[in-house]
Design a protein around this motif. Structure first.
Motif, short mmCIF file in Angstrom:
data_model
loop_
_atom_site.label_atom_id
_atom_site.label_comp_id
_atom_site.label_asym_id
_atom_site.label_seq_id
_atom_site.Cartn_x
_atom_site.Cartn_y
_atom_site.Cartn_z
N GLN A 468 0.82 -1.21 0.00
CA GLN A 468 0.00 0.00 0.00
C GLN A 468 0.85 1.26 0.00
OE1 GLN A 468 -1.96 0.62 3.93
NE2 GLN A 468 -1.11 -1.38 4.47
N TRP A 469 2.10 1.14 -0.39
CA TRP A 469 3.06 2.25 -0.30
C TRP A 469 2.66 3.41 -1.21
CZ3 TRP A 469 6.99 2.29 3.17
CH2 TRP A 469 7.91 3.35 3.09
N ASP A 470 2.70 4.61 -0.64
CA ASP A 470 2.50 5.83 -1.40
C ASP A 470 3.16 6.97 -0.64
OD1 ASP A 470 0.75 6.47 0.66
OD2 ASP A 470 -1.05 6.00 -0.49
N GLU A 471 2.76 8.21 -0.94
CA GLU A 471 3.42 9.37 -0.34
C GLU A 471 3.17 9.48 1.15
OE1 GLU A 471 -0.66 10.56 -1.64
OE2 GLU A 471 1.04 9.51 -2.58
N ARG A 472 2.25 8.70 1.70
CA ARG A 472 1.96 8.75 3.14
C ARG A 472 3.06 8.07 3.98
NH1 ARG A 472 -2.19 5.44 4.26
NH2 ARG A 472 -1.93 4.39 2.25
N PHE A 473 3.98 7.39 3.31
CA PHE A 473 5.03 6.64 3.99
C PHE A 473 6.40 7.19 3.60
CE2 PHE A 473 1.38 3.87 3.63
CZ PHE A 473 1.30 3.26 4.88
N ALA A 474 7.38 6.87 4.44
CA ALA A 474 8.76 7.24 4.14
C ALA A 474 9.67 6.08 4.53
CB ALA A 474 9.17 8.50 4.90
N ALA A 475 10.71 5.87 3.74
CA ALA A 475 11.70 4.82 4.01
C ALA A 475 12.99 5.49 4.48
CB ALA A 475 11.95 3.99 2.76
N VAL A 476 13.50 5.04 5.62
CA VAL A 476 14.68 5.65 6.23
C VAL A 476 15.70 4.57 6.55
CG1 VAL A 476 15.57 6.93 8.21
CG2 VAL A 476 13.37 7.56 7.21
N LEU A 477 16.93 4.77 6.12
CA LEU A 477 18.03 3.90 6.52
C LEU A 477 18.74 4.56 7.69
CD1 LEU A 477 19.28 1.19 5.56
CD2 LEU A 477 21.06 2.54 4.45
N GLN A 478 18.75 3.89 8.83
CA GLN A 478 19.25 4.51 10.04
C GLN A 478 20.35 3.66 10.67
OE1 GLN A 478 16.19 5.47 12.87
NE2 GLN A 478 17.49 6.92 13.98
N LEU A 491 3.67 8.41 7.91
CA LEU A 491 3.60 9.84 8.23
C LEU A 491 2.17 10.31 8.42
CD1 LEU A 491 6.14 11.09 5.53
CD2 LEU A 491 6.62 10.35 7.87
N ASP A 492 1.26 9.69 7.72
CA ASP A 492 -0.15 10.10 7.75
C ASP A 492 -1.02 8.85 7.88
OD1 ASP A 492 -2.70 10.99 7.34
OD2 ASP A 492 -2.37 11.79 5.33
N PRO A 493 -1.58 8.59 9.08
CA PRO A 493 -2.36 7.37 9.28
C PRO A 493 -3.83 7.50 8.88
CG PRO A 493 -2.20 8.55 11.35
CD PRO A 493 -1.44 9.38 10.32
N SER A 494 -4.23 8.64 8.33
CA SER A 494 -5.66 8.90 8.14
C SER A 494 -6.35 7.87 7.26
CB SER A 494 -5.86 10.31 7.57
OG SER A 494 -5.19 10.46 6.32
N LEU A 495 -5.74 7.54 6.11
CA LEU A 495 -6.39 6.60 5.20
C LEU A 495 -6.46 5.21 5.81
CD1 LEU A 495 -7.69 6.06 2.49
CD2 LEU A 495 -5.41 5.69 1.51
N SER A 496 -5.39 4.80 6.48
CA SER A 496 -5.38 3.48 7.12
C SER A 496 -6.45 3.38 8.19
CB SER A 496 -4.00 3.20 7.71
OG SER A 496 -3.00 3.18 6.70
N ILE A 523 -6.96 13.91 10.47
CA ILE A 523 -5.85 12.98 10.72
C ILE A 523 -6.34 11.62 11.20
CG2 ILE A 523 -5.38 13.48 13.16
CD1 ILE A 523 -2.74 13.29 10.38
N LEU A 524 -7.59 11.56 11.75
CA LEU A 524 -8.14 10.29 12.20
C LEU A 524 -9.02 9.62 11.15
CD1 LEU A 524 -9.00 11.25 15.89
CD2 LEU A 524 -7.15 9.76 15.11
N GLY A 525 -8.99 10.15 9.94
CA GLY A 525 -9.66 9.46 8.83
C GLY A 525 -11.09 9.86 8.60
#
Length: 762
Positions: A468-478, A491-496, A523-525
């Protein structure tokens, strides 16, 4: 099984596409059976109803199951539960068509290879009649008990009146809005200030909706144990008024487990071994004798019947009318109650208490991380393993190595990737498939088995997130002390959240601090058509004396202003003796100011929150406020922490609160990602990521003070930003007018303080 619902549906359609012209797919079947005078209705939709042809002499019921396991690892005759489902469809078909014989086929399809395995059995009408009779005999006692209970429940609800003498200010409005939300089948976002009586005002109309047939059950979800206790108390009060309704409280496995360490393997836990053999008797005993199934009740019956208390509580939840528990039992895709079928969801209401807490919790629920070190350890531990676990782990470890090489030195330790690696989904799928095959084999090395299980769940969830990846998520190598990690952040849980709630009849999000309401709805959908309600405070303005010290508590200014802050807090407890809670944005700041206040040697006992307080220490902290000695107290606590919300200290137990700072979350790269995402979406990124969450902690802390119509108290805000937008606009009306104390202006004494008068201090 790694196949998602969408993938499983696709595979079903793929197989059904090969059916012949006379074959039917997704066939609805329904039939009735009697037992001891009671009528039972069975209905369902079978995957395929295949007509006779050259390959088969009779009609065949086809039941399709997708699996990521190797087909040769499945039981030779298939799973009994799959046969039971298929036999029910076969029996319903014979009843409908008045036939004497039917073929039953299990079709297993492997998700990766597409390999197919089919097992066919023929069954006569007499054989299936006997199967159904035995099935109904086993189910009938439970069904009859449930039927009796529903009749008693609905009759008791019709007679139930509001369980208090009358409605407080705002309660009737909130209860009416909740009931209308259930009737309309939508969401409600309700800001109901402290003192409204939110728990009973949401539960009572929901219970009434169940009695009217609008609903069948409810979930009461919260993030705090204290608010779960409030819901239990509300059901107890309604029960004393005649309500007959089953409620169960869900408690975390770690807290319920009877063992010294949580180990759910049957060979390690006597409560897990043979669990299902003893479950039916335990459930009939519990449901036949209890209505309010609290933690203590669950534990008592679990011990009596020697069943796992956690799994037992989950089974009870499916039979209960009301479920009280943490947010994760519904919203977290890793642990949610999954067996609520669609019809049940359409008749279920969800009540989300302290809903402001769900925002960050949801971000956590829809995020995960993958560890390079765990794959490296598995590569070594399973080298040469026949299931391919070592090889699959090695491929993921190699992906991490390649990723690290692409990160410039100046970008470490927190590097945001433009997108997840293209190869990641396939590598995760291969690892999960290998792990599932390995789980079918006994492993004497417990440490290795546990490492594999942890990596399996993390990898499986990461795979589902990537779908379900789209602009609402971010991938970080830490890069951390614990090693290299790939973090998949929501980053944005509204749709989920919206997708979770849309299957239910209605959802009510409520809190005293759902401010600003539009932000939380978004933000709560929520959507524009959802209901909204903002109630005024039920308390009189003169109950609260709110003051502001407008000097800076910003990190860069704390060295300059800490002396003034310590002096002012000492002045407060001397000028207005009583019981205080002082809330700080960090432990470092708290301890610095505490040491300086102590130097003034005020006539006050200090209580101090520290990191990692045990449950006993927390209870001891609050117990000091509950006694009647009249001892002046000053509790130093953390804003947004365990003492910052959901505690009730009424009357003289708490006479003053000081909130130091505007509560901003700690500046950091993750919060900045949220800020930047919101800015790109056309919103004020700083407000969404920092100001709104921070001020919510301020409002919660200040809300500890006035809890009843008899309470009086002092609220002291310390920070010049409270005079600036957006902070000033977010201050509630009941905190106005806000008296601003300029430099050198003393804190005025409060001669009318009930604490001072009662203790003879005037």
């Amino acid at each position: 099984m790694i196949a998602s619902f969408q993938e499983g549906s696709r595979l079903h359609r793929q197989l059904q596409a090969d059916y012949g012209e006379e074959d039917r797919k997704e066939v609805f079947l329904r039939a009735e059976v009697e037992d001891a005078g009671d009528r039972f209705v069975l209905e369902g939709r079978c995957d395929g109803l295949l007509a006779p042809c050259a390959e088969r002499e009779t009609v065949t019921i086809d039941e399709i199951k997708s699996t990521s396991s190797r087909l040769d690892s499945l039981p030779e005759d298939g799973y009994p539960v799959h046969w039971a489902q298929a036999y029910c469809y076969a029996w319903m078909y014979l009843q409908a068509e008045d036939q004497e014989r039917v073929a039953v086929r299990l079709t297993y399809i492997q998700t990766e290879s597409g390999d197919i395995r089919r097992i066919v059995r023929e069954r006569t009408r007499a054989e299936l009649d006997a199967f159904l009779a035995e099935l109904v005999r086993a189910y009938a006692p439970y069904a009859r008990m449930q039927d009796r209970h529903r009749a008693e429940r609905d009759a008791s609800i019709k007679m139930l009146g509001f369980p208090y003498g009358g409605y407080r200010k705002g309660q009737r409005e909130l209860a009416a809005a909740v009931y209308k939300t259930h009737l309309d089948g939508c969401r409600l976002f309700a800001k109901a200030p402290t003192g409204t009586g939110k728990t009973i005002s949401t539960l009572f109309p929901t219970v009434k909706a169940i009695g009217e047939g609008v609903l069948r059950r409810l979930f009461y979800l919260t993030a705090k144990t204290t608010t779960r206790t409030a819901a239990e108390a509300a059901f107890e009060r309604m029960e004393h008024q005649g309500l007959r309704m089953r409620s169960v409280t869900l408690t975390a496995k770690e807290k319920l487990c009877f063992q010294d360490e949580v180990d759910c393997r049957p060979e390690s836990c006597p409560y897990a071994e043979g669990f299902y053999d003893r479950l039916n008797a335990a459930m009939l005993d519990l449901l036949g004798n209890e209505t309010r199934m609290t933690r203590e009740v669950i534990e008592a019956y679990a011990r009596d019947h020697r069943v796992c208390p956690f799994e037992f509580s989950l089974e009870a939840a499916y039979a209960a009318d009301a479920v009280i528990g943490d947010y994760n039992y519904l919203f977290d895709p890793r642990v949610s109650l999954r067996r609520l079928w669609e019809e049940e969801r359409r008749k279920t209401a969800v009540l989300v208490d302290e809903a402001h807490n769900l925002v960050d919790r949801a971000r956590e629920m829809f995020s995960t991380e993958l560890s390079k070190d765990s794959y490296l350890a598995l590569k070594r531990a399973f080298k040469g393993d026949e299931t391919g676990v070592g090889e699959a782990a090695s491929a993921l470890n190699a992906l991490f190595i390649a990723l690290r090489k692409t990160v410039p030195a100046e970008a470490k330790p927190f590097h945001v990737l433009p997108a997840p690696p293209d190869a990641l989904p396939d590598l995760l799928a291969a690892f999960v498939q290998a792990a599932e095959q390995r789980f079918g084999m006994k492993d004497e090395d417990e440490t290795r088995a546990e490492l594999l299980l942890d990596a399996y769940f993390a990898s499986r969830f990461a795979f589902l997130l990537l779908e379900q990846w789209d602009e609402r998520f971010a991938a970080v190598l830490q890069e951390t002390r614990e090693g290299c990690r790939l973090r998949l952040l929501c980053l944005d849980p509204s749709l989920s959240l919206q997708q979770v709630t849309k299957g239910f009849r209605s959802t009510v999000f409520f809190s005293a601090t759902l401010t600003p309401l539009g932000y939380y709805r978004e933000i709560l959908g929520g959507v524009e058509e959802d209901h909204r309600l903002a109630l005024p405070s039920p308390f009189a303005p003169e109950q609260l004396d709110a003051m502001l010290l407008p000097f800076s508590t910003r990190y860069r200014d704390r060295e300059r202003t800490r002396g003034e802050l310590a002096r002012r807090l000492d002045e407060l407890v001397r000028t207005r003796p009583g019981r205080y809670l002082f809330f700080f944005p960090s432990y470092e700041y708290l301890n610095d100011i505490l040491s300086r206040v102590r130097e003034y040697n005020p006539p006050t006992t200090f209580l101090v929150q520290h990191s990692g307080m045990s449950e006993g220490e927390r209870e001891a902290f609050l117990a000091r406020y509950q006694d009647d000695t009249g001892e002046p107290l000053a509790g130093f606590a953390i804003m947004g922490g365990i003492f910052g919300e959901a505690i009730d200290l009424v009357g003289n137990r708490l006479t003053g609160v000081a909130v130091i700072g505007v509560g901003l979350p700690q500046l950091g790269p993750e919060r900045d990602l949220i800020r930047d995402y919101c800015t790109r979406s056309g919103k004020n990124g700083f407000d969404y990521a920092y100001a709104y969450p921070g001020m919510n902690k301020v409002l919660q802390a200040g809300g500890r003070l006035i809890r009843t119509e008899q309470d009086r108290g002092t609220l002291l805000l310390v920070d010049d930003r409270f005079l600036q937008p957006p902070y000033r606009q977010l201050l509630p009306a009941e905190w106005q007018p806000l008296r601003v104390l300029r430099a050198g202006e003393p804190i005025p004494p409060l001669a009318s303080s009930p604490f001072v008068q009662e203790k003879g201090m005037v």
